[in-house]
Design an enzyme around this catalytic site. Structure first.
Site, PDB file in Angstrom:
ATOM      1  N   ASN A   1       0.867  -1.185   0.000  1.00 12.83           N
ATOM      2  CA  ASN A   1       0.000   0.000   0.000  1.00 12.83           C
ATOM      3  C   ASN A   1       0.901   1.232   0.000  1.00 12.83           C
ATOM      4  OD1 ASN A   1      -1.802   2.052   0.518  1.00 12.83           O
ATOM      5  ND2 ASN A   1      -2.203   1.447   2.644  1.00 12.83           N
TER       6      ASN A   1
ATOM      7  N   HIS B   1      -9.626   1.642   5.614  1.00 16.34           N
ATOM      8  CA  HIS B   1      -8.324   1.934   6.223  1.00 16.34           C
ATOM      9  C   HIS B   1      -8.474   3.007   7.296  1.00 16.34           C
ATOM     10  CE1 HIS B   1      -4.159   2.981   6.809  1.00 16.34           C
ATOM     11  NE2 HIS B   1      -3.832   1.877   6.151  1.00 16.34           N
TER      12      HIS B   1
ATOM     13  N   GLU C   1      -5.313  -4.601  11.161  1.00 13.54           N
ATOM     14  CA  GLU C   1      -4.362  -3.500  11.281  1.00 13.54           C
ATOM     15  C   GLU C   1      -4.652  -2.711  12.557  1.00 13.54           C
ATOM     16  OE1 GLU C   1      -2.511  -2.380   7.238  1.00 13.54           O
ATOM     17  OE2 GLU C   1      -4.106  -0.992   7.720  1.00 13.54           O
TER      18      GLU C   1
ATOM     19  N   GLY D   1       2.459   2.680  10.929  1.00 17.72           N
ATOM     20  CA  GLY D   1       3.476   3.717  10.793  1.00 17.72           C
ATOM     21  C   GLY D   1       4.193   4.081  12.086  1.00 17.72           C
TER      22      GLY D   1
ATOM     23  N   GLU E   1      -6.606   5.347   8.244  1.00 19.52           N
ATOM     24  CA  GLU E   1      -6.234   6.718   7.873  1.00 19.52           C
ATOM     25  C   GLU E   1      -7.425   7.437   7.245  1.00 19.52           C
ATOM     26  OE1 GLU E   1      -2.723   5.863   5.595  1.00 19.52           O
ATOM     27  OE2 GLU E   1      -1.604   5.470   7.433  1.00 19.52           O
TER      28      GLU E   1
ATOM     29  N   SER F   1       3.384  -1.574  10.511  1.00 20.14           N
ATOM     30  CA  SER F   1       4.831  -1.589  10.774  1.00 20.14           C
ATOM     31  C   SER F   1       5.517  -2.892  10.370  1.00 20.14           C
ATOM     32  CB  SER F   1       5.118  -1.272  12.251  1.00 20.14           C
ATOM     33  OG  SER F   1       4.709   0.053  12.534  1.00 20.14           O
TER      34      SER F   1
ATOM     35  N   LYS G   1       0.041   4.282  -0.261  1.00 25.58           N
ATOM     36  CA  LYS G   1      -0.601   5.492   0.279  1.00 25.58           C
ATOM     37  C   LYS G   1      -0.379   6.654  -0.707  1.00 25.58           C
ATOM     38  CE  LYS G   1       0.012   3.505   4.791  1.00 25.58           C
ATOM     39  NZ  LYS G   1       0.034   3.676   6.219  1.00 25.58           N
TER      40      LYS G   1
HETATM   41  P1  PGA Z   1       2.750   0.774   7.704  1.00 27.89           P
HETATM   42  O1  PGA Z   1       1.289   0.944   7.125  1.00 27.89           O
HETATM   43  O2  PGA Z   1       3.304  -0.509   7.174  1.00 27.89           O
HETATM   44  O3  PGA Z   1       3.501   1.971   7.208  1.00 27.89           O
HETATM   45  O4  PGA Z   1       2.634   0.730   9.197  1.00 27.89           O
HETATM   46  C1  PGA Z   1       0.440  -0.149   6.968  1.00 27.89           C
HETATM   47  C2  PGA Z   1      -0.886   0.320   6.444  1.00 27.89           C
HETATM   48  O5  PGA Z   1      -1.339   1.389   6.796  1.00 27.89           O
HETATM   49  O6  PGA Z   1      -1.518  -0.372   5.641  1.00 27.89           O
END
Ligand code: PGA
Length: 237
Positions: free
Chosen positions: A7, A95, A160, A166, A97, A198, A9
């Site tokens: 992903n 997600h 998640e 992150g 976010e 992460s 982003k």
């Molecule tokens: P990350 O993000 O690996 O940077 O923690 C994972 C995600 O949001 O899908």
């Protein structure tokens, strides 16, 4: 079957997507047929990814979101049929976010899930608890509630934890196993459940080694070509 989802982003450029596609394709040369890799760049690079990758049953592209409507006066919107028309077979939905920063509601996630199914896309639906919910021991209840509201058909589920995204923090392997087993107890043992939050080359083996983990959803670390190559190698073992 094992899944590796990248992903990106809101990151990338045509050049970076082409460079990534080249390295990914090379790394996947050694991968077993049981590994499915899904690359989710920003919408603007789906076409670049499609032309740079030999897409097949085990290598696909996906969107990072879709509208709940199929077309109309929704400036800036991208619909599920449009993603499908661009060669996408998957779409990330729910997600955190988008839920936290763009105030996406449970009803909107449910409607987008339906739109994705109607367009023949497989949703990669993200579920997971916040840091406070984790501290309060509510993880399994939160997961049950999100699954009940959102998952009504074929989907990949990504566990998640919001606090792990992150942040460099990950749950213990016991916590991951408990969460994944809980999801499978609700949706059935055949339900693929991926872990996200992460994930990087240094921890992917440990995560993939956890019982009930069927793959990983990788954000930040998927942007680095050497990390991604190492993760493809680890997932291919
Ligand atoms: P990350 O993000 O690996 O940077 O923690 C994972 C995600 O949001 O899908």
């Amino acid at each position: 079957m094992r899944y590796l989802v990248a992903n990106w982003k809101m990151n990338g450029s045509h050049d970076r997507v082409r460079g990534f596609a080249f390295a990914l394709n090379r790394a996947l040369g050694m991968a077993p047929a049981s590994l499915t890799t899904i690359f989710c760049p920003p919408f603007t690079y789906l076409e670049t990814a499609r032309s740079a990758l030999p897409l097949n049953a085990r290598l696909a592209i996906g969107g990072q979101n879709c509208a709940k409507d199929t077309e109309g006066a929704f400036t800036g919107g991208i619909s599920a049929p449009m993603l499908s028309d661009c060669g996408a077979r998957y779409v990330i939905l729910g997600h955190s976010e988008r839920r936290l920063f763009m105030h996406e509601t449970d009803d909107q996630v449910s409607a987008k899930m339906k739109a994705a199914h109607d367009a023949g896309l497989t949703p990669i639906v993200c579920v997971g608890e916040t840091e406070q919910e984790h501290k309060d021991g509510k993880t399994l209840d939160v997961l049950a509630c999100q699954l009940k509201q959102w998952v009504k058909g074929n989907a990949l589920v990504a566990y998640e934890p919001v606090w792990a995204i992150g942040s460099g923090k990950i749950p213990t392997t016991k916590e991951i196993e408990t969460a994944h087993s809980h999801i499978k107890s609700i949706l059935g043992s055949a339900q693929p459940v991926l872990y996200g939050g992460s994930v990087k080359a240094a921890n992917i083996r440990e995560i993939l080694g956890v019982k009930a983990v069927d793959g990983v959803l990788i954000g930040g670390a998927s942007l680095k070509i050497d990390e991604m190559e190492a993760m493809v190698r680890a997932a291919s073992e």
